[in-house]
Design a protein around this motif. Structure first.
Motif, PDB file in Angstrom:
ATOM      1  N   ALA A  43      41.861  23.921  27.916  1.00 40.66           N
ATOM      2  CA  ALA A  43      40.818  23.485  28.851  1.00 40.66           C
ATOM      3  C   ALA A  43      41.093  24.007  30.261  1.00 40.66           C
ATOM      4  O   ALA A  43      40.173  24.471  30.958  1.00 40.66           O
ATOM      5  N   LEU A  44      42.342  23.934  30.701  1.00 39.02           N
ATOM      6  CA  LEU A  44      42.677  24.453  32.030  1.00 39.02           C
ATOM      7  C   LEU A  44      42.466  25.964  32.103  1.00 39.02           C
ATOM      8  O   LEU A  44      41.976  26.487  33.108  1.00 39.02           O
ATOM      9  N   SER A  45      42.828  26.659  31.043  1.00 41.82           N
ATOM     10  CA  SER A  45      42.628  28.111  31.016  1.00 41.82           C
ATOM     11  C   SER A  45      41.141  28.448  31.047  1.00 41.82           C
ATOM     12  O   SER A  45      40.721  29.391  31.730  1.00 41.82           O
ATOM     13  N   ALA A  46      40.341  27.689  30.298  1.00 40.02           N
ATOM     14  CA  ALA A  46      38.895  27.907  30.311  1.00 40.02           C
ATOM     15  C   ALA A  46      38.321  27.644  31.700  1.00 40.02           C
ATOM     16  O   ALA A  46      37.423  28.361  32.165  1.00 40.02           O
ATOM     17  N   GLY A  47      38.860  26.627  32.383  1.00 44.40           N
ATOM     18  CA  GLY A  47      38.422  26.379  33.753  1.00 44.40           C
ATOM     19  C   GLY A  47      38.726  27.557  34.664  1.00 44.40           C
ATOM     20  O   GLY A  47      37.913  27.916  35.524  1.00 44.40           O
ATOM     21  N   GLY A  48      39.891  28.173  34.455  1.00 44.49           N
ATOM     22  CA  GLY A  48      40.212  29.368  35.228  1.00 44.49           C
ATOM     23  C   GLY A  48      39.243  30.497  34.959  1.00 44.49           C
ATOM     24  O   GLY A  48      38.850  31.230  35.880  1.00 44.49           O
ATOM     25  N   LEU A  49      38.815  30.662  33.698  1.00 43.44           N
ATOM     26  CA  LEU A  49      37.829  31.699  33.373  1.00 43.44           C
ATOM     27  C   LEU A  49      36.490  31.423  34.054  1.00 43.44           C
ATOM     28  O   LEU A  49      35.824  32.353  34.519  1.00 43.44           O
ATOM     29  N   VAL A  50      36.094  30.160  34.107  1.00 46.71           N
ATOM     30  CA  VAL A  50      34.829  29.820  34.765  1.00 46.71           C
ATOM     31  C   VAL A  50      34.898  30.167  36.248  1.00 46.71           C
ATOM     32  O   VAL A  50      33.960  30.751  36.817  1.00 46.71           O
ATOM     33  N   VAL A  75      42.768  33.362  37.601  1.00 48.37           N
ATOM     34  CA  VAL A  75      43.858  33.935  36.801  1.00 48.37           C
ATOM     35  C   VAL A  75      45.125  33.103  36.961  1.00 48.37           C
ATOM     36  O   VAL A  75      45.851  32.857  35.978  1.00 48.37           O
ATOM     37  N   ALA A  76      45.415  32.647  38.167  1.00 51.21           N
ATOM     38  CA  ALA A  76      46.606  31.823  38.389  1.00 51.21           C
ATOM     39  C   ALA A  76      46.514  30.519  37.620  1.00 51.21           C
ATOM     40  O   ALA A  76      47.517  30.046  37.055  1.00 51.21           O
ATOM     41  N   CYS A  77      45.342  29.915  37.573  1.00 48.57           N
ATOM     42  CA  CYS A  77      45.160  28.666  36.832  1.00 48.57           C
ATOM     43  C   CYS A  77      45.438  28.880  35.348  1.00 48.57           C
ATOM     44  O   CYS A  77      46.121  28.073  34.703  1.00 48.57           O
ATOM     45  N   ALA A  78      44.913  29.970  34.782  1.00 46.92           N
ATOM     46  CA  ALA A  78      45.118  30.245  33.356  1.00 46.92           C
ATOM     47  C   ALA A  78      46.597  30.483  33.057  1.00 46.92           C
ATOM     48  O   ALA A  78      47.127  29.971  32.061  1.00 46.92           O
ATOM     49  N   PHE A  79      47.281  31.235  33.902  1.00 46.37           N
ATOM     50  CA  PHE A  79      48.690  31.528  33.643  1.00 46.37           C
ATOM     51  C   PHE A  79      49.556  30.290  33.846  1.00 46.37           C
ATOM     52  O   PHE A  79      50.447  30.001  33.027  1.00 46.37           O
ATOM     53  N   LEU A 107      43.909  36.021  28.951  1.00 47.30           N
ATOM     54  CA  LEU A 107      44.053  37.122  29.900  1.00 47.30           C
ATOM     55  C   LEU A 107      43.252  38.347  29.463  1.00 47.30           C
ATOM     56  O   LEU A 107      42.771  39.111  30.301  1.00 47.30           O
ATOM     57  N   VAL A 108      43.097  38.557  28.154  1.00 45.66           N
ATOM     58  CA  VAL A 108      42.221  39.628  27.677  1.00 45.66           C
ATOM     59  C   VAL A 108      40.776  39.349  28.090  1.00 45.66           C
ATOM     60  O   VAL A 108      40.076  40.222  28.611  1.00 45.66           O
ATOM     61  N   VAL A 109      40.312  38.127  27.842  1.00 47.72           N
ATOM     62  CA  VAL A 109      38.938  37.768  28.208  1.00 47.72           C
ATOM     63  C   VAL A 109      38.747  37.877  29.713  1.00 47.72           C
ATOM     64  O   VAL A 109      37.702  38.331  30.196  1.00 47.72           O
ATOM     65  N   SER A 110      39.763  37.478  30.473  1.00 48.51           N
ATOM     66  CA  SER A 110      39.682  37.572  31.931  1.00 48.51           C
ATOM     67  C   SER A 110      39.480  39.014  32.374  1.00 48.51           C
ATOM     68  O   SER A 110      38.629  39.306  33.231  1.00 48.51           O
ATOM     69  N   SER A 111      40.239  39.937  31.803  1.00 44.19           N
ATOM     70  CA  SER A 111      40.093  41.352  32.157  1.00 44.19           C
ATOM     71  C   SER A 111      38.744  41.896  31.711  1.00 44.19           C
ATOM     72  O   SER A 111      38.105  42.677  32.427  1.00 44.19           O
ATOM     73  N   TRP A 112      38.274  41.476  30.549  1.00 45.92           N
ATOM     74  CA  TRP A 112      37.014  41.967  29.988  1.00 45.92           C
ATOM     75  C   TRP A 112      35.810  41.498  30.787  1.00 45.92           C
ATOM     76  O   TRP A 112      34.801  42.197  30.874  1.00 45.92           O
ATOM     77  N   MET A 113      35.885  40.311  31.401  1.00 47.01           N
ATOM     78  CA  MET A 113      34.714  39.744  32.069  1.00 47.01           C
ATOM     79  C   MET A 113      34.252  40.556  33.267  1.00 47.01           C
ATOM     80  O   MET A 113      33.118  40.391  33.718  1.00 47.01           O
ATOM     81  N   ALA A 114      35.084  41.418  33.796  1.00 44.18           N
ATOM     82  CA  ALA A 114      34.646  42.252  34.918  1.00 44.18           C
ATOM     83  C   ALA A 114      33.522  43.188  34.511  1.00 44.18           C
ATOM     84  O   ALA A 114      32.693  43.582  35.342  1.00 44.18           O
TER      85      ALA A 114
END
Length: 867
Positions: A43-50, A75-79, A107-114
């Protein structure tokens, strides 16, 4: 006994049991240590993605500073959420593995979202070209002028092709699935390898966490690139080899050894350097394990397994290198010679590049400099501490095998020095991917023992800051992390709406494989999306930058066009708006070293006045010229029906069966999990490796046949469906025996099953799923601007009869748009309908050589072509 002490004891038990758990074997797990926090981490990682998705949307609107701040926060929140559990004590093995997977995949999804609608990094588009060639032409080992070696190492694309056929999903979605599968395989292999070597699930989690600090982990190793899949295969080969050595039973050992050798073959067929580095690691490991086995009888089985896999790897790599040598040597020679020259320059005069400055001289923000320095100091401390710990444990067995990790980790010094010289920077950055494998193993024991008294919040904060600094160190300038307005020669920031619109028009109107000259970023887009063949010096042709930097278009340029059959030229007038942010507008070497490295508007405008060049497309910033007049042909080459991006359509006839089989397997796995709450299942590494290898082999065998793909897809789905039923039946029988044994242990006081997440965990899991969906939706919707209709104008080259123009009108500009056609003193105004796409035939009076057609919107000319 306290809860942390119990957790440590349980982890040791789990590691020993995991060491005996191999494919197809059911082994009891240790007792649980409390409710899992995996849903909270998710959930925290998903919040970082949002947060990051919102930041990307803001950056696309032109507010890059705020978007960049939100990117780092997300990104910091997810890590940090993953680091909290992986560094903490009270967590079960399954939870640690789950958290490690969440970290890697998020982290893959984070990079892909750009750029969720198109993998638009430079290296990714290079492989998009090889992919559409396999899908569309069904020809192995074709010609990719922008990366000539790519078709000869097609492992990534072959896996994508099979999954595209079997799932029926568009290629963009399948490419993401492939990258996610590769990241999952890498994380699982690292975790299981660390668990076996270090004897603790907590140590294994720290191995994954430290490896995530690699400068290439966030961006490059999450890219749709051949190193991504080759690295996953290489890590799997190492882990499966160790699993085979520990396997109980000849059949299981042979199966795991076969998968290990298949994984080495996958790495060899996917990427040249990664394949050889994997083989080299196995050879060194085999030598060390053999020498250690003389003093440690228990290591004899491991040494025999490593020797076998290493020998197979040497044969596979040598054989394939012999096949590809005529193409591989010309490709790698400039890379290594440049790196050697750069190293010599570095030793002689300290390097040419200034620290913390981009190729254009832009300074890195101070706070990012501080993060980079911190990450370097922390990594050096981990390496030094790990080496000291190794030296002090001389009495431990297998010391030569650990010595391999020590030697490799010292390579971090070369990684640090490489950015000082441009040519060595690429080699050094790529090398960090492999150096960190050794650093992670050395650092894990140091973190768990030497730093065990450091408060967890301090460790998490330090790890997060180190991760951010390593990301900045390895992922380029800060403006490249988020989308935004066009930036000249900046890879993904130079591939925007007009660039994609021009490439999509080329795919629909120009002959597939036609020769085209363009700048660096337009070339890869025209190859990947437009399906043209750029002329490149890398393919043994000419550096087309000579055409663009020349003040006039003379005999040399005409001779080169005829010699290399260059039919089209792409001119992006925005190149003159600034310096090349990644060093060059075209291929390296133009302009000459020391010359002015800035294009001017006049140099780009000269093409409009060259006899024999006809401007056939314009969307304002970008024009495409037809060189038929210079080539001596007035007939237009036959264009084939548009094919768009490869596999953009959904193949529903395959998608529905695939969804049914996927639902069946999901149900089987859920039931299997419930039945096996007290047992460990098959090796995830073996399953993932087997799936990727099978996909590679299927495409390798079926692509050249040219046969229809739907029957193949239905057959494979049928086999998968039957396999799911068989697995469910076997699991049911195995679970019965496992539950009975577990009940006996409970009666004997051995403890119960691991506690689940509970109702709160279920709610957090739902929140995590909704958060990821929301982040993806925001990213996709905000990225659609890159694919919107642009104001564009194109013309069918005049042959016989009346010329036809095609008009594209962007939303908001469709009312009052007009075509103004002129030839000599004759001018005709043609009002346009308020719709996006339309065609108009020109009157004979303005149709012909010497005429021009302008698209006027709001009283301003936005595009013009030549009759």
């Amino acid at each position: 006994m306290s809860l942390p002490e119990a957790a440590e004891r349980n982890e040791g038990t789990e590691a020993r049991l995991a060491g005996r758990s191999t494919l197809g074997r059911v082994v009891p797990l240790a007792p649980g240590t409390g409710r899992t926090r995996l849903p909270a981490v998710a959930a925290l990682s998903a919040g970082g993605l949002v947060v990051q998705a919102v930041g990307d949307a803001i950056a696309r609107s032109g507010h890059g500073a705020l978007g960049l701040d939100l990117f780092f926060v997300g990104v910091a929140c997810a890590f940090a959420s993953a680091a909290w559990r992986l560094l903490g004590r009270p967590a079960s093995r399954d939870e640690r593995l789950g958290v490690a997977l969440v970290l890697g995949l998020v982290l893959v999804v984070s990079s892909w979202m750009a750029s969720p609608l198109l993998f638009d990094q430079y290296d990714e588009l290079l492989h998009e070209t090889t992919l559409w060639q396999l899908l569309d032409t069904r020809h192995l080992f074709g010609f990719n002028s922008v990366l000539p070696i790519s078709p000869w190492y097609p492992g990534l694309e072959l896996v994508t092709v099979t999954l595209r056929w079997v799932t029926g999903l568009p290629s963009a979605a399948v490419e993401l699935l492939v990258v996610l599968a590769c990241r999952a395989l890498l994380v699982v292999a690292l975790f299981r390898f660390g668990e076996r070597v270090l004897g603790s699930a907590r140590a294994a989690g720290v191995v994954v966490l430290v490896y995530a600090l690699s400068p290439q982990f966030y961006a490059f190793n999450a890219a749709y690139s051949y190193q991504t899949i080759a690295l996953a295969f290489g890590a799997a080969a190492v882990e499966l080899t160790l699993s085979a050595a520990d396997a109980a039973g000849t059949r299981r050992r042979r199966l795991l050894l076969g998968l290990a050798m298949a994984a080495v073959g996958g790495a060899v067929l996917s990427h040249h350097l990664t394949g050889w580095l994997t083989v080299g690691l196995l050879v060194v490991w085999a030598v060390a394990a053999t020498l250690d086995a003389r003093r440690d009888a228990a290591g004899a089985a491991r040494a025999a397994a490593v020797r076998l896999v290493a020998a197979a790897g040497v044969l596979l790599a040598a054989a394939w290198t012999a096949v590809t040598a005529p193409r591989l040597i010309p490709y790698l020679s400039p890379v290594f010679s440049g790196a050697v020259s750069s190293l010599a320059g570095l030793l002689n005069h300290g390097g040419h590049r200034a620290l913390f400055h981009s190729a254009t001289g832009v300074a890195t923000p101070r706070w990012q400099e501080a993060l980079i320095v911190l990450s370097v100091l922390v990594t050096l401390a981990l390496v030094a501490g790990g080496i000291v710990r190794f030296v002090r444990r001389r009495h431990a067995p297998a010391r030569l095998e650990r010595l391999v990790a020590v030697v490799v980790s010292i390579g971090y010094l070369a990684v640090l020095a490489s950015p000082l010289e441009g040519a060595a920077s690429q080699v050094g950055q790529r090398g960090s991917t492999f150096v960190y494998l050794a650093i992670a193993l050395l650092a894990a024991t140091l973190v768990l023992h030497a730093l065990r008294r450091v408060p967890l919040p301090v460790l998490v904060a330090l790890a997060t800051a180190t991760f951010l600094g390593s990301l900045v160190f390895g992922s380029g300038a800060s403006w490249s992390y988020v989308p935004g307005p066009y930036v000249p020669a900046s890879d993904q920031r130079a591939i925007d709406g007009p660039t994609i619109a021009a490439a999509r028009w080329a795919a629909s109107h120009l002959p597939v494989g036609a020769r085209v000259a363009a700048d660096r970023d337009s070339s890869i887009t025209m190859a990947a999306v437009g399906h043209l063949s750029p002329v490149t010096e890398a393919a043994g042709e000419v550096n087309v930058g000579l055409f663009y930097f020349a003040r006039t278009f003379g005999n040399f340029e005409r001779a080169m066009i005829r010699r290399f059959d260059i039919r089209y030229l792409v001119v992006d007038r925005r190149l003159a708006s600034g310096p090349p942010y990644f060093g060059v507008y075209f291929e390296p070497g133009v302009p000459a070293p020391g010359a002015r490295n800035r294009l001017t508007a006049g140099e780009l405008a000269k093409f409009a006045h060259v006899a024999g060049l006809q401007r056939i497309y314009s969307n304002g910033p970008i024009q495409i010229y037809d060189a038929a007049g210079i080539l001596g042909t007035r007939a237009r080459a036959a264009a084939r029906p548009p094919i768009g991006r490869p596999g953009t359509e959904v193949r529903w006839a395959v998608l529905w069966p695939f969804l049914a089989v996927a639902a069946e397997w999901l149900a089987v796995l859920v039931r299997r999990r419930r039945r096996h709450r007290r047992v460990a299942g098959a090796s995830s590494t073996a399953v993932l490796t087997g799936t990727l290898v099978a996909a590679l082999v299927v495409a390798l065998a079926y692509v050249p046949t040219g046969l229809p793909v739907d029957p193949l897809a239905w057959s494979l789905l049928g086999v998968a469906g039957v396999g799911g039923l068989v697995l469910d039946g076997r699991a049911r029988r195995a679970a019965t025996a496992g539950v009975q044994a577990g009940e006996a242990r409970e009666r004997a006081g051995a403890g119960g099953a691991p506690a689940g997440a509970g109702r709160a965990g279920a709610v957090l899991a739902l929140v995590a799923g909704l958060g990821v969906a929301a982040a993806v939706l925001v990213a996709v919707r905000s990225d659609q601007h890159a694919f919107r209709v642009e104001n564009a104008l194109s013309i069918t080259p005049v042959g016989t009869g009346r010329a036809t123009v095609e008009v594209s009108l962007a939303a908001g500009t469709r009312a009052g748009a007009t075509l103004v056609a002129a030839r000599g003193r004759t001018t005709v105004r043609l009002p346009l309908a308020p719709r996006a796409e339309q065609r108009r035939a020109l009157p004979p009076s303005v149709s012909g050589t010497g005429g021009t057609v302008r698209l006027v919107v709001g009283g301003r000319t936005v595009a013009s072509v030549q009759g």
